[in-house]
Design a protein around this motif. Structure first.
Motif, PDB file in Angstrom:
ATOM      1  N   LEU A   1       0.825  -1.211   0.000  1.00  0.00           N
ATOM      2  CA  LEU A   1       0.000   0.000   0.000  1.00  0.00           C
ATOM      3  C   LEU A   1       0.857   1.257   0.000  1.00  0.00           C
ATOM      4  O   LEU A   1       0.558   2.218  -0.695  1.00  0.00           O
ATOM      5  N   PHE A   2       1.936   1.262   0.775  1.00  0.00           N
ATOM      6  CA  PHE A   2       2.756   2.465   0.900  1.00  0.00           C
ATOM      7  C   PHE A   2       3.990   2.498   0.007  1.00  0.00           C
ATOM      8  O   PHE A   2       4.655   3.531  -0.068  1.00  0.00           O
ATOM      9  N   SER A   3       4.301   1.407  -0.694  1.00  0.00           N
ATOM     10  CA  SER A   3       5.556   1.403  -1.438  1.00  0.00           C
ATOM     11  C   SER A   3       5.403   1.157  -2.935  1.00  0.00           C
ATOM     12  O   SER A   3       6.387   1.270  -3.657  1.00  0.00           O
ATOM     13  N   THR A   4       4.208   0.819  -3.407  1.00  0.00           N
ATOM     14  CA  THR A   4       4.042   0.588  -4.845  1.00  0.00           C
ATOM     15  C   THR A   4       3.178   1.679  -5.444  1.00  0.00           C
ATOM     16  O   THR A   4       2.438   2.368  -4.748  1.00  0.00           O
ATOM     17  N   ASP A   5       3.290   1.824  -6.757  1.00  0.00           N
ATOM     18  CA  ASP A   5       2.497   2.858  -7.413  1.00  0.00           C
ATOM     19  C   ASP A   5       1.006   2.560  -7.323  1.00  0.00           C
ATOM     20  O   ASP A   5       0.205   3.449  -7.048  1.00  0.00           O
ATOM     21  N   TYR A   6       0.606   1.307  -7.502  1.00  0.00           N
ATOM     22  CA  TYR A   6      -0.824   0.983  -7.406  1.00  0.00           C
ATOM     23  C   TYR A   6      -1.328   1.083  -5.970  1.00  0.00           C
ATOM     24  O   TYR A   6      -2.487   1.437  -5.737  1.00  0.00           O
TER      25      TYR A   6
ATOM     26  N   SER B   1      -4.236   3.704  -4.854  1.00  0.00           N
ATOM     27  CA  SER B   1      -5.383   3.196  -4.086  1.00  0.00           C
ATOM     28  C   SER B   1      -5.580   4.019  -2.821  1.00  0.00           C
ATOM     29  O   SER B   1      -6.703   4.376  -2.461  1.00  0.00           O
ATOM     30  N   LEU B   2      -4.492   4.329  -2.157  1.00  0.00           N
ATOM     31  CA  LEU B   2      -4.566   5.141  -0.947  1.00  0.00           C
ATOM     32  C   LEU B   2      -5.095   6.536  -1.262  1.00  0.00           C
ATOM     33  O   LEU B   2      -5.930   7.069  -0.527  1.00  0.00           O
ATOM     34  N   ALA B   3      -4.642   7.111  -2.358  1.00  0.00           N
ATOM     35  CA  ALA B   3      -5.125   8.432  -2.765  1.00  0.00           C
ATOM     36  C   ALA B   3      -6.625   8.401  -3.025  1.00  0.00           C
ATOM     37  O   ALA B   3      -7.362   9.305  -2.613  1.00  0.00           O
ATOM     38  N   VAL B   4      -7.107   7.368  -3.694  1.00  0.00           N
ATOM     39  CA  VAL B   4      -8.543   7.247  -3.974  1.00  0.00           C
ATOM     40  C   VAL B   4      -9.319   7.069  -2.675  1.00  0.00           C
ATOM     41  O   VAL B   4     -10.371   7.689  -2.477  1.00  0.00           O
TER      42      VAL B   4
END
Length: 50
Positions: free
Chosen positions: A7-12, A16-19
């Motif tokens: 969640l905190f280290s990949t682009d996806y 997802s966190l931003a959404v």
């Protein structure tokens, strides 16, 4: 644990966190926006009646 790391280290994960953070903000903004517009409309109708 891998899910949190992803969640905190990949682009996806970051997208997802931003959404997930954007959706509640958007809901709060729409609620305020429409509530304000309904109040303005109600005031305008009462002014027309007076």
């Amino acid at each position: 644990m891998k899910a949190i790391v992803d969640l905190f280290s990949t682009d996806y994960g970051l997208l997802s966190l931003a959404v997930l953070l954007f959706i509640p903000f958007m809901a709060w903004w729409f609620y305020r926006f429409f509530a304000r517009k309904m109040e303005e409309s109600e005031r305008a109708q009462q002014q027309r009646r007076s």
